[in-house]
Design a protein around this motif. Structure first.
Motif, short mmCIF file in Angstrom:
data_model
loop_
_atom_site.label_atom_id
_atom_site.label_comp_id
_atom_site.label_asym_id
_atom_site.label_seq_id
_atom_site.Cartn_x
_atom_site.Cartn_y
_atom_site.Cartn_z
N LEU A 146 -30.17 1.63 64.50
CA LEU A 146 -30.77 2.39 63.76
C LEU A 146 -29.64 3.33 63.12
O LEU A 146 -29.57 3.59 62.00
CB LEU A 146 -31.87 3.34 64.29
CG LEU A 146 -32.45 4.30 63.38
CD1 LEU A 146 -33.21 3.62 62.24
CD2 LEU A 146 -33.42 5.39 63.98
N PHE A 147 -28.76 4.05 64.13
CA PHE A 147 -27.73 4.95 63.64
C PHE A 147 -26.68 4.17 62.78
O PHE A 147 -26.18 4.55 61.87
CB PHE A 147 -27.08 5.48 64.67
CG PHE A 147 -27.71 6.76 65.39
CD1 PHE A 147 -27.18 7.80 65.47
CD2 PHE A 147 -29.08 6.86 65.81
CE1 PHE A 147 -27.82 9.06 66.06
CE2 PHE A 147 -29.53 7.89 66.25
CZ PHE A 147 -29.20 9.02 66.31
N ALA A 148 -26.55 2.94 63.21
CA ALA A 148 -25.56 2.05 62.54
C ALA A 148 -26.06 1.72 61.05
O ALA A 148 -25.22 1.89 60.06
CB ALA A 148 -24.98 0.74 63.25
N ALA A 149 -27.36 1.43 61.12
CA ALA A 149 -27.83 0.99 59.92
C ALA A 149 -28.20 2.31 58.74
O ALA A 149 -27.97 1.97 57.83
CB ALA A 149 -29.33 0.46 59.88
N MET A 150 -28.19 3.39 59.35
CA MET A 150 -28.25 4.68 58.51
C MET A 150 -26.98 5.20 58.25
O MET A 150 -26.91 6.27 57.67
CB MET A 150 -29.09 5.43 59.41
CG MET A 150 -30.51 5.25 59.68
SD MET A 150 -31.64 5.62 58.30
CE MET A 150 -33.03 5.05 58.64
N GLY A 151 -25.97 4.49 58.45
CA GLY A 151 -24.64 5.03 58.11
C GLY A 151 -24.24 6.27 58.78
O GLY A 151 -23.62 7.11 58.43
N ALA A 152 -24.26 6.16 60.29
CA ALA A 152 -23.81 7.37 61.07
C ALA A 152 -22.40 7.29 61.07
O ALA A 152 -21.83 6.29 61.11
CB ALA A 152 -24.50 7.33 62.55
N THR A 153 -21.80 8.68 61.44
CA THR A 153 -20.19 8.57 61.80
C THR A 153 -19.84 8.15 62.95
O THR A 153 -20.80 7.93 63.75
CB THR A 153 -19.77 10.14 61.43
OG1 THR A 153 -20.54 11.11 62.19
CG2 THR A 153 -19.96 10.52 60.13
N ASP A 154 -18.88 8.01 63.34
CA ASP A 154 -18.18 7.65 64.71
C ASP A 154 -18.69 8.67 65.73
O ASP A 154 -19.05 8.24 66.85
CB ASP A 154 -16.99 7.31 64.49
CG ASP A 154 -16.34 5.87 63.76
OD1 ASP A 154 -17.28 5.22 63.39
OD2 ASP A 154 -15.33 5.76 63.62
N GLU A 155 -18.54 9.94 65.15
CA GLU A 155 -18.76 11.13 66.07
C GLU A 155 -20.36 10.92 66.46
O GLU A 155 -20.86 11.15 67.61
CB GLU A 155 -18.40 12.47 65.47
CG GLU A 155 -17.89 13.35 66.35
CD GLU A 155 -17.67 14.49 65.55
OE1 GLU A 155 -17.68 15.72 66.16
OE2 GLU A 155 -17.41 14.54 64.38
N GLN A 156 -21.18 10.80 65.30
CA GLN A 156 -22.58 10.74 65.65
C GLN A 156 -22.92 9.56 66.39
O GLN A 156 -24.10 9.49 67.25
CB GLN A 156 -23.44 10.70 64.42
CG GLN A 156 -23.29 12.07 63.47
CD GLN A 156 -23.89 11.97 62.21
OE1 GLN A 156 -23.55 11.13 61.41
NE2 GLN A 156 -24.42 13.42 61.74
N GLN A 157 -22.37 8.26 66.19
CA GLN A 157 -22.72 7.19 66.91
C GLN A 157 -22.50 7.49 68.42
O GLN A 157 -23.09 6.77 69.33
CB GLN A 157 -21.79 6.04 66.46
CG GLN A 157 -22.39 5.38 65.24
CD GLN A 157 -23.34 4.30 65.18
OE1 GLN A 157 -23.98 4.30 66.33
NE2 GLN A 157 -23.55 3.35 64.44
N ASP A 158 -21.78 8.16 68.74
CA ASP A 158 -21.23 8.25 70.18
C ASP A 158 -22.15 9.50 70.91
O ASP A 158 -21.64 10.51 71.43
CB ASP A 158 -19.75 8.80 70.21
CG ASP A 158 -19.17 8.86 71.68
OD1 ASP A 158 -19.97 8.00 72.58
OD2 ASP A 158 -18.20 9.59 71.90
N PHE A 159 -23.53 9.35 70.49
CA PHE A 159 -24.34 10.41 71.23
C PHE A 159 -24.57 10.14 72.74
O PHE A 159 -24.55 9.15 73.20
CB PHE A 159 -25.84 10.36 70.53
CG PHE A 159 -26.35 8.74 70.40
CD1 PHE A 159 -27.09 8.27 71.56
CD2 PHE A 159 -26.18 7.82 69.18
CE1 PHE A 159 -27.64 7.02 71.49
CE2 PHE A 159 -26.83 6.64 69.13
CZ PHE A 159 -27.54 6.07 70.36
N PRO A 160 -24.59 11.34 73.26
CA PRO A 160 -25.19 11.29 74.82
C PRO A 160 -26.67 10.83 74.62
O PRO A 160 -27.41 11.16 74.08
CB PRO A 160 -24.92 12.75 75.23
CG PRO A 160 -25.25 13.47 73.94
CD PRO A 160 -24.55 12.68 72.78
#
Length: 602
Positions: A146-160
């Motif tokens: 979902l995060f990838a499809a919504m265009g998250a930044t690399d920092e946001q993709q690296d969520f805990p």
């Protein structure tokens, strides 16, 4: 400078946000040992407690070590989506909750999209891992996708990721770890949520994100201070969203701790506080320094998509049950609602008639339910969608619909939705004999669909939808396929006559219910309306019959709640709402009037 963290808790409806906030309040030691509090303490109003949903976003603050953590609990229902969007602007980090079995739902997508667009840092909490059907690993993968499809930044993709069972106050960072308490959540918040930006030495800038009302001090604006310091009694400048500047004075400054609000003397950049003293304050307004007023970006409030007409009740039983029945009282109450509810609009369209626009049926029925509990009596028309003209093209709102149904019943549901102009987008097996099907559908087609859907899926189906966008108008949509059973007389219903009528359809009323001509007492089993006499008694004669009277057995009437009745009615029908009853009626009560109007319309 105090150490502050600001976070919002966002999730789809019923994934456990309020329960998690309860646990955070409890385990941070915010409640003293002498304090009593309810389960789901943040859901303060009666309707929230009954329905188990959050309707208004609410904020609280907890102390952990020497940090103050401001937490905003948001609604999960699509109808209150505007509320979530505004809250996200006020915080620096977000706890995204996802159910360990249901996974990503439409509202999860909606809130995640808003969060990523605003550049907030997410912490993903996989909740309800104690469910027997839980599959946390699959849900974590769904969140990455979902995060990838919504265009998250690399920092946001690296969520805990935190695994939790909020109801039991248990959380851990790895599924293989032993069960722990919420300490890992607090530590993750301190580590991953950035400190609030802004400086207490700069000129004052605070933005209002939600409103409250108090009978003593008037309108209260709950706001986040982005820069500067504010003190009780300060003179300030209110910068409205249209550029107007209004002078004001802060008569009261209110801070939050746990479930309590207390008066404070000053607050500084980064904190979330409430203030009173300005009657013209609105959501999105900036409270600024009077010497150097610099407005913050105004907020975009989502447009309403549905309208209904609230009107004075004019049925034969009007004024017998309600305390407030006049158009003035009705108007005052609706205007009072508009003061604090920015997602709704109100316009007067005639003598005692008010057009109320909102984000969905739930938002409108919540308002109606609150009003009837306060003693108001009124009528409501069938909801209509708002049609807009965009670049010369007539457009209507479309919804993203997700349904979970037992596999063997999916065909029926797909066929029903096909007739309502729905377009199927995907179909996935969910395990345990369920399928998840996604559609894009005109919002009009969803009015009245829920009751039919529950019947088709034997009560096992789950449907969720959220606003997508305005698209070109799609033409006529299939509506209710059954007619109504209409009373032809005034009086009280009798078992003898209801026994004869129940073969013709489903009844909405029981024995000894007051009815009047034009009132709808049930659903006909065919597509036409049928006029019946529900008050006829058995004719008595003095001749003894050979057989005893047949025992009269009545099927229990269908319980029509406010929401269900609002979905059920058609354009020529109204809902009569009083503190004691919800009745369904025809707009024109006599058969002659109905015939005359149907001829006119043809």
């Amino acid at each position: 400078m105090q150490k502050i963290r600001n976070i919002a808790v966002i999730a789809h409806v019923d994934h456990g946000k309020t329960t998690l906030v309860d646990g955070l309040l409890e385990q941070s030691g915010t409640f003293g040992s002498h304090e009593q509090h309810d389960e789901r303490a943040m859901d303060s109003n009666d309707l929230e407690k009954e329905r188990g949903i959050t309707i208004l976003s609410k904020n609280t603050a907890i102390r952990y070590k020497d940090y103050k953590i401001n937490i905003i609990d948001t609604p999960g229902h699509a109808d209150f989506g505007g509320e979530v969007e505004r809250v996200l602007k006020m915080v620096d980090g977000v706890l995204v909750l996802v159910d360990a079995y249901e996974g990503v739902m439409p509202q999860t997508k909606f809130v995640v999209k808003k969060m990523l667009a605003l550049g907030k840092m997410p912490i993903v909490v996989i909740n309800k891992i104690d469910k027997p059907s839980a599959d946390p690993e699959r849900v974590v993968d769904e969140m990455f996708d979902l995060f990838a499809a919504m265009g998250a930044t690399d920092e946001q993709q690296d969520f805990p990721v935190i695994y939790a069972a909020a109801r039991d106050g248990m959380a851990k960072l790895d599924m293989n770890d032993p069960d722990g308490n919420f300490e890992c959540i607090f530590e993750t918040i301190l580590e991953h949520v950035p400190e609030p930006e802004g400086d207490a030495a700069n000129p004052l800038q605070a933005q209002v994100f939600t409103l409250d009302y108090d009978n003593y001090v008037g309108k209260i604006g709950i706001s986040r201070i982005f820069n500067g310091t504010v003190r009780k009694g300060d003179n300030v400048m209110l910068a409205k969203s249209d550029g107007e500047l209004v002078k004001g004075k802060i008569s009261k400054l209110i801070g939050f701790h746990g479930l309590n609000r207390m008066e404070i003397d000053e607050a500084e950049a980064g904190d979330i506080v409430a203030f009173a003293g300005m009657e013209t304050v609105d959501v999105g307004d900036t409270i600024a320094d009077p010497e150097n007023p610099v407005a913050l970006d105004p907020m975009h409030v989502e447009e309403p998509t549905l309208t209904v007409v609230f009107a004075v009740n004019d049925s034969p039983l009007a004024g017998q049950e309600g305390k407030h029945v006049t158009s003035n009282k009705l108007k005052d109450r609706l205007e009072f609602e508009m003061r604090t509810n920015v997602a709704m609009r109100l316009e007067t369209i005639g003598e005692g008639k008010f057009k109320v626009s909102g984000r969905g049926e739930l938002q409108i029925t919540v308002l109606a339910e609150n009003m009837r509990r306060e003693g108001y009596e009124f009528s409501i028309s069938r909801p209509e969608v708002i049609v807009k003209e965009i670049e010369g093209v007539k457009c209507e709102p479309f919804e993203h619909l997700v349904i979970d149904v037992p596999e063997d019943l999916s065909g029926t549901v797909i066929e029903r939705l096909g007739k309502r102009k729905a377009e199927m987008k995907s179909m996935l097996p969910m395990g345990q004999g369920f399928q998840r099907i996604e559609f894009e559908i005109p919002a009009r087609a969803l009015i009245g669909f829920r009751g039919q859907f529950l019947t088709d899926t034997k009560g096992e189906g789950v449907m969720n939808h959220s606003f997508l966008e305005f698209r070109p108008f799609t033409g006529a949509v299939e509506s209710r396929s059954y007619g109504a059973l209409i009373s032809m007389v005034d009086g009280e219903t009798l078992a003898f006559s209801l026994f004869g009528i129940q073969d013709r359809g489903v009844l909405f009323v029981g024995v000894q219910t007051k009815v009047y001509e034009g009132m709808i007492i049930g659903e006909h089993s065919r597509s036409n309306d049928l006029v019946v006499n529900p008050i006829k008694g058995k004719a008595q004669s003095n001749v003894r019959s050979s057989g005893a009277d047949e025992a009269i057995k009545l099927v229990p009437p269908r319980d029509m709640s406010l929401e269900r009745a609002l979905e059920w009615i058609e354009d020529d029908e109204l809902l009569e709402v009083t503190p004691e009853n919800i009745r369904i009626r025809k707009k024109y009560l006599t058969e002659n009037e109905r015939k005359r109007h149907s001829r006119k319309n043809k």
